[in-house]
Write a protein that holds these residues in place. Structure first.
Motif, mmCIF file in Angstrom:
data_model
loop_
_atom_site.group_PDB
_atom_site.id
_atom_site.type_symbol
_atom_site.label_atom_id
_atom_site.label_comp_id
_atom_site.label_asym_id
_atom_site.label_seq_id
_atom_site.Cartn_x
_atom_site.Cartn_y
_atom_site.Cartn_z
ATOM 1 N N GLU A 140 1.212 -1.205 -0.025
ATOM 2 C CA GLU A 140 -0.004 0.064 -0.019
ATOM 3 C C GLU A 140 0.838 0.957 -0.113
ATOM 4 N N LEU A 141 1.932 1.501 0.561
ATOM 5 C CA LEU A 141 3.099 2.690 1.254
ATOM 6 C C LEU A 141 3.791 2.678 -0.197
ATOM 7 N N LEU A 142 4.401 1.566 -1.166
ATOM 8 C CA LEU A 142 4.988 1.809 -1.931
ATOM 9 C C LEU A 142 4.679 1.474 -3.773
ATOM 10 N N HIS A 143 3.574 0.936 -3.909
ATOM 11 C CA HIS A 143 2.899 0.770 -5.171
ATOM 12 C C HIS A 143 3.568 1.802 -6.241
ATOM 13 N N ASP A 144 2.834 2.993 -5.935
ATOM 14 C CA ASP A 144 2.667 4.223 -6.670
ATOM 15 C C ASP A 144 4.246 4.500 -6.309
ATOM 16 N N LYS A 145 5.513 3.992 -5.785
ATOM 17 C CA LYS A 145 6.777 4.865 -6.067
ATOM 18 C C LYS A 145 7.429 4.305 -6.453
ATOM 19 N N LEU A 146 8.452 5.015 -7.000
ATOM 20 C CA LEU A 146 9.461 4.252 -7.921
ATOM 21 C C LEU A 146 10.497 3.176 -7.118
ATOM 22 N N ALA A 147 9.974 2.078 -6.883
ATOM 23 C CA ALA A 147 10.265 1.617 -5.922
ATOM 24 C C ALA A 147 10.055 -0.293 -6.150
ATOM 25 N N VAL A 148 10.766 -1.256 -5.503
ATOM 26 C CA VAL A 148 10.497 -2.803 -5.773
ATOM 27 C C VAL A 148 11.002 -3.113 -4.283
ATOM 28 N N TYR A 149 10.384 -4.199 -4.230
ATOM 29 C CA TYR A 149 9.905 -4.742 -2.541
ATOM 30 C C TYR A 149 9.741 -6.416 -2.957
ATOM 31 N N GLY A 150 10.084 -7.213 -1.884
ATOM 32 C CA GLY A 150 9.466 -8.327 -2.205
ATOM 33 C C GLY A 150 9.784 -9.349 -0.560
ATOM 34 N N ARG A 151 9.607 -10.383 -0.428
ATOM 35 C CA ARG A 151 9.874 -11.462 1.077
ATOM 36 C C ARG A 151 10.771 -12.690 0.002
ATOM 37 N N LEU A 152 12.062 -11.712 0.700
ATOM 38 C CA LEU A 152 13.414 -12.563 1.154
ATOM 39 C C LEU A 152 12.728 -13.982 1.379
ATOM 40 N N GLU A 153 12.362 -14.523 2.656
ATOM 41 C CA GLU A 153 12.177 -15.665 2.836
ATOM 42 C C GLU A 153 11.600 -15.498 4.500
ATOM 43 N N LEU A 154 11.219 -16.374 5.385
ATOM 44 C CA LEU A 154 10.597 -16.353 6.767
ATOM 45 C C LEU A 154 10.032 -15.087 6.905
ATOM 46 N N ASP A 155 10.423 -14.305 7.763
ATOM 47 C CA ASP A 155 10.221 -12.988 8.100
ATOM 48 C C ASP A 155 11.321 -11.639 7.278
ATOM 49 N N ASN A 156 12.338 -11.887 6.158
ATOM 50 C CA ASN A 156 13.131 -11.307 6.047
ATOM 51 C C ASN A 156 12.297 -10.692 4.606
ATOM 52 N N PHE A 157 11.980 -9.336 4.360
ATOM 53 C CA PHE A 157 11.498 -8.419 3.724
ATOM 54 C C PHE A 157 12.453 -7.369 3.338
ATOM 55 N N VAL A 158 12.408 -7.236 1.227
ATOM 56 C CA VAL A 158 13.007 -6.364 1.436
ATOM 57 C C VAL A 158 13.079 -5.132 0.589
ATOM 58 N N CYS A 159 12.882 -3.913 0.376
ATOM 59 C CA CYS A 159 12.273 -2.688 0.005
ATOM 60 C C CYS A 159 13.780 -2.111 -0.908
ATOM 61 N N CYS A 160 13.792 -1.701 -2.396
ATOM 62 C CA CYS A 160 14.318 -0.850 -2.854
ATOM 63 C C CYS A 160 13.757 0.505 -3.245
ATOM 64 N N VAL A 161 14.609 1.814 -2.221
ATOM 65 C CA VAL A 161 13.722 2.887 -2.785
ATOM 66 C C VAL A 161 14.587 3.655 -3.277
ATOM 67 N N PRO A 162 14.133 5.183 -3.865
ATOM 68 C CA PRO A 162 14.812 6.040 -3.854
ATOM 69 C C PRO A 162 15.354 7.097 -2.693
#
Ligand code: C2E
Ligand code: CA
Ligand code: CA
Length: 584
Positions: A81-103
């Motif tokens: 919700e927070l990033l879908h309309d931004k210039l950003a990439v995000y995902g879940r790596l495994e378990l409870d580890n998430f990653v976001c790439c943002v400007p």
């Protein structure tokens, strides 16, 4: 790649790049999406954020895996919700580890921290979970994306246990630390095989006169290239990857072997305490492993004391409570280490039946200057006295600290003022010296326990043993361990006396006695031990099937200590005399 302006939830035909559970990118998807993002926007400055939920494992234990899954889905939705309309990439790596790439500009105001807000609502309440993250400013675009992620992760690792910090920025020192960790991990198995880990011993002294009464085993890694590595540099790492369980057992074995060697040579020794890592409390075999190690070295559990940290209790109170009870029933004493270092409350002492409190050395920091710490220390000692707990103060470095601790009736002291941790050879030399002055404080093997008796009871095929088992008189060997009394071995005559039948012989019974028999036996054992005389008494014995029989017992002390001792006994069935007596 997907347009950075549209939602990154799963398009149906591309599911191999998307996480089944949350619908956002999976590891593979997010790696390639970041790569693409960097290619598509060469002039834009980006940051990687690596998120993790603190104590997610405990949340799973508490609410169940289903709830854990719901939390992860909820979190992914929040990020989406927070990033879908931004210039950003995000995902879940495994378990409870998430990653976001943002400007980079996205990080400039505090809005971005909303990405880490996670909550879980049940019918009863709403729980806030705490996350933490590491940030890496992508300065070198030639790096593989995996390395960029690892850099952000390295930053996160530095604050994982620090609840005051939500995030940390990566710097090169962290990367080097991560490489060093990987190196240590890869060297571990070989280091164990080559016995590069050495146990050092730090004596613990009686506070009143400074005599050595015990010691603590502390591990060091004597690395062939790097030299002596202190435990703080590798224990947290091995706790993370599970190697600690191998290392701790290695240390416990070494300590027991040292004790066994002393006793086998007929020399004195003192109890040695070993450290049990907090992660061990997730291992259901912990108590039995300790018991087996002690048994395999034929030493009494009194010679191995168990140090647990109060952080273990904070992590997992129910499990720790169960473990302490079981360790007691096996004859071990339990010490609470680092008491007062953070998580604990005095309340814990009321619930947890420990034997000794080791007071954290930070109480003595700035001794003489920090009056508050001294007042707290004094009240802890007073309270522990009320609770009949023994107290060891750690980190004693000066005469005035020792004087003070004696004045408040602290029982034992440990610290550089007395001895630093020393290699095994020096410790053995010290034991020899100490034994000359204070033999009564020390333990030695049981000279009374002559080898023939042990053979009779432990090896069923010797001449003596056959003689014992076929003897007409009912006989057996009894062990008293703390407040428990157990039958170890009995002969054929015993079965005839108790059951009026010849049951299978040479059996180990291991059935603890219950009250009122237990209390009577404990009392007779104590007298037999203290007087060294044969005790004669009558026992109304409860058989396995619940019926009773009157026995006349003769009991003799063989050897051991007040905590654990062996007795030999004979029994006669006096049922008919008793009945005759009652009939009159
Ligand atoms: P700990 O159990 O609290 O051990 C006491 C630490 O304080 C030891 O550090 C000891 O050398 C140090 N120390 C003792 N007296 C003084 C003093 O007067 N002043 C100061 N400043 N320090 C003193 P060490 O040996 O570096 O061990 C650090 C920690 O590593 C231990 O803290 C323990 O938590 C852990 N550890 C050590 N050996 C083992 C092991 O075999 N297994 C596990 N699981 N943990 C271990
Ligand atoms: Ca310790
Ligand atoms: Ca300690």
């Amino acid at each position: 790649m997907d347009s950075a302006n549209s939602t990154q939830k799963r398009p149906p035909e591309q599911n191999e790049r998307f996480d089944d559970l949350t619908g956002i990118y999976n590891r593979y998807g997010v790696f390639s999406a970041v790569e693409q993002l960097l290619k598509d926007y060469p002039d834009q400055q980006f940051c990687l954020i690596y998120w993790n939920i603190r104590k997610f494992r405990i949340t799973n234990d508490l609410f169940g895996w289903n709830a854990g899954d719901k939390i992860l889905v909820r979190w992914a939705k929040n990020i989406d919700e927070l990033l879908h309309d931004k210039l950003a990439v995000y995902g879940r790596l495994e378990l409870d580890n998430f990653v976001c790439c943002v400007p980079e500009s996205f990080i400039e105001n505090n809005e971005w921290t909303k990405l880490g807000e996670i909550s879980y609502t049940t019918d009863e309440a709403k729980y806030n979970l705490y996350s933490c993250c590491g940030l890496y400013k992508i300065t070198d675009r030639t790096l593989p994306v995996a390395d960029m992620m690892n850099k952000a992760r390295a930053a996160m690792e530095t604050i994982k246990d620090n609840y005051m910090c939500l995030y940390a920025w990566y710097d090169d020192k962290m990367w080097n630390a991560l490489l060093e960790e990987q190196r240590m991990n890869s060297e571990f198995k070989n280091a164990i095989a080559e016995k590069q880990f050495k146990v050092y011993y730090q004596p613990i002294c009686r506070a009143s006169d400074g005599l050595v009464i015990s010691a603590e085993a502390l591990v060091r890694w004597v690395h062939p290239v790097k030299g002596l590595i202190p435990p703080d540099s590798f224990i947290p790492l091995f706790e993370k990857n599970g190697f600690i369980s191998i290392l701790d057992r290695y240390v416990w074995n070494e300590v027991c072997a040292t004790q066994q060697a002393r006793l086998d040579q007929g020399l004195e020794t003192v109890p040695i305490s070993i450290n049990v890592s907090r992660v061990e409390f997730y291992n259901p075999n912990l108590c039995d492993d300790l018991r087996n190690i002690v048994k395999s070295h034929r030493i009494s559990p009194e010679l191995l004391k168990i140090e647990i940290t109060e952080s273990a209790y904070a992590d997992n109170p129910i499990q720790v409570l169960e473990t302490v009870k079981k360790l007691h029933s096996y004859g071990f004493s339990v010490l609470m280490d680092d008491f007062g270092s953070g998580y604990s409350s005095l309340n814990m002492l009321k619930d947890l039946p420990i034997d000794v409190l080791k007071i954290d050395m930070r109480f003595l920091d700035n001794f003489g200057k920090n009056q508050k710490a001294v007042i707290v220390l004094e009240s802890i000692i007073r309270l522990a006295k009320w609770m009949k707990l023994n107290i060891v103060s750690e980190g004693v470095e000066t005469q005035s600290e020792w004087d003070y601790l004696r004045s408040v009736e602290c029982d034992s002291v440990q610290g550089y003022y007395f001895y630093k941790p020393m290699p095994q050879e020096s410790f053995i030399e010290l034991l020899d010296k100490v034994a000359e002055h204070s033999v009564d404080l020390m333990f030695r093997s049981l000279p009374e326990l002559d080898d023939t008796i042990l053979e009779v009871f432990h090896q069923s095929n010797t001449k003596e043993s056959i003689l014992f088992y076929s003897m007409l008189n009912g006989m057996g060997l009894l062990e008293q361990c703390g407040d428990n009394v157990e039958l170890l071995r009995v002969n054929r005559g015993y079965y005839e006396a108790v059951y009026n039948s010849a049951k299978s012989e040479n059996q180990i019974l291991n059935v603890p006695f219950e009250d009122p028999e237990r209390s009577l036996l404990l009392e007779q054992c104590r007298t037999a031990r203290e007087t060294n005389q044969v005790q004669r008494f009558q026992l109304h014995h409860k058989r396995e099937d619940g019926t009773y029989v009157w026995l006349a017992v003769k009991l003799r002390y063989l050897g051991g200590s007040p905590q654990r001792a062996l007795y030999i006994f004979s029994v006669d069935n006096i049922e008919s005399q008793k009945n005759a007596g009652q009939a009159q």
